[in-house]
Every structure is written in C-alpha cells, then in structure tokens.
Design an enzyme around this catalytic site. Structure first.
Site, PDB file in Angstrom:
ATOM      1  N   ARG A 192       0.808  -1.226   0.000  1.00  0.00           N
ATOM      2  CA  ARG A 192       0.000   0.000   0.000  1.00  0.00           C
ATOM      3  C   ARG A 192       0.839   1.273   0.000  1.00  0.00           C
ATOM      4  NH1 ARG A 192      -2.839  -3.574  -1.272  1.00  0.00           N
ATOM      5  NH2 ARG A 192      -4.990  -3.989  -0.598  1.00  0.00           N
ATOM      6  N   LEU A 193       2.115   1.175  -0.303  1.00  0.00           N
ATOM      7  CA  LEU A 193       2.971   2.363  -0.416  1.00  0.00           C
ATOM      8  C   LEU A 193       2.955   2.830  -1.873  1.00  0.00           C
ATOM      9  CD1 LEU A 193       5.977   1.495   1.924  1.00  0.00           C
ATOM     10  CD2 LEU A 193       3.992   2.937   2.387  1.00  0.00           C
TER      11      LEU A 193
END
Length: 214
Positions: A192-193
C-alpha cells in the site's frame, strides 16, 4: 452485513518515479493511456468518471467517454440541458478520474470546464451513427419520463420524420473541454505504499511536480 475486509490485492506491476516523468502531465497522460490500450483487458480505455457539484449542493459522479485529449484539456460530449450540464453551468469546477485496473493505475484531474466551439460539436455530431444522432435528439436527458415506451415511440416517429434527410445537431447537445489545473497520477505499489505524483498548474502555465504520501 457483508464483510469485505479480506478483499486484498498486492500491486506490483509498475512504479512511478520523479526520475522518469516528463515536465508536462499531458505527455504522461498520453503515454499511460496508450500503454493501457496496448496492454489490453479494458474494453473502453476512454471511460472516465465526471464529478460535478449539483444544484442541490451534492456532488455527483457518472461515467462518460473521453472523445479527445489535447495539451489544452479533455473533451467529452453530452446534453447541455442534462443534470450535469446544469451543474456545469452553475459551477464549472469539475473532477475527472480514470481507473485502469489492468496496469494498477489511476488518474485524478481537477479543472474548469467550458463549452467547445459550435463547429467542433457539429463536426463530431456529424461523425456519429444515425442511431446515436437520433437518440441524442429524442432524449431529454435527466428528465423524468413515464416509461421506456415513450422513448421508443418518440424514436420511431423521429426516424420516420428524418428518413432521407440530414440529421442536424440540436443546439442543446455538444462538447465540453476540461482544462486541468491539477493532475494526479497514482501507481499501485506493494504494501500500500503507492506512488502518487501531482502536477499543479502555476500562474505562468508551467507545472509544479510534487510527490504525495499514499
């Protein structure tokens, strides 16, 4: 209640770094658009969500088809008297968004919208199939109607009236161009970066490039 908390996916197909992006966001938009088109998996790559602020004060989003993009902006066509047309006339600030799941990419565009020249709308209308032309004339878009039969009967009558005649664009139907002030490119990344790069238009019409936290 239906629990969707286990719907998870790891985004790992690409990256978006400051070292490999152009100074103008429209150049990157064109590159991404054709990469998604070439990759496949999406039937209408040009489908986009148009969000407006309605006369009732609520935002509303709907999917329309992008018909042209230039370095000036993004062009689509609709009924000027529709709900979205009335919202645009009242508040020209709109948002466009594209989500291309095949390459884990999203683009969000904030800008101001205006009508394009009438001759451009005429040219596009002329290029449409006759059925699409008649449909644009028959439909008082967004208005309440008693049944589908009403539309079908109106279409039959119009087909008879226009048989063998040139079908002209009605004045209440035409194109808009969204002139971007901000364009954000989102590339899915692991854990999720995600990569988020935002272009903001400066007063001298150059673009400021910023990275946003995911």
């Amino acid at each position: 209640m239906e629990d969707l908390s286990n719907y998870r996916k790891s985004y790992e197909k690409s990256e978006l770094l400051e070292t490999n992006i152009p100074e103008d966001p429209m150049t990157l938009f064109k590159k991404w658009f054709h990469e998604v088109e070439d990759f496949g998996g999406i039937e209408e790559v040009n489908a986009m969500t148009v969000s407006t602020i309605g006369l009732d004060g609520f935002p509303k989003a709907r999917v329309v088809l992008l018909k042209q993009f230039t370095y000036e902006g993004f062009i689509f066509y609709t009924n000027y008297d529709s709900e979205k047309g009335k919202a645009i006339a009242n508040n020209p600030n709109v948002c466009l968004s594209f989500f291309w799941h095949s390459l884990e990419r999203q683009i969000i565009i904030k800008g101001k919208v205006r009508k394009i020249a009438e001759n451009l709308s005429d040219g596009y209308f002329e290029s449409r199939p006759d059925g699409s032309k008649l449909g644009a004339i028959v439909s008082n878009q967004s208005e309440v109607i008693p049944s589908r039969i009403v539309l079908e009967e109106k279409l039959k009558q119009l087909e008879a009236d226009c048989k063998g005649k040139e079908i002209l664009r009605p004045k209440y139907w035409g194109g808009y161009i969204v002139e971007p002030q901000e364009i954000e490119f989102w590339q899915g990344r692991p854990n999720r970066l995600h990569d988020r790069i935002r272009y903001k238009l400066n007063t001298d019409f150059s673009w400021k490039i910023e990275r946003l936290s995911p």
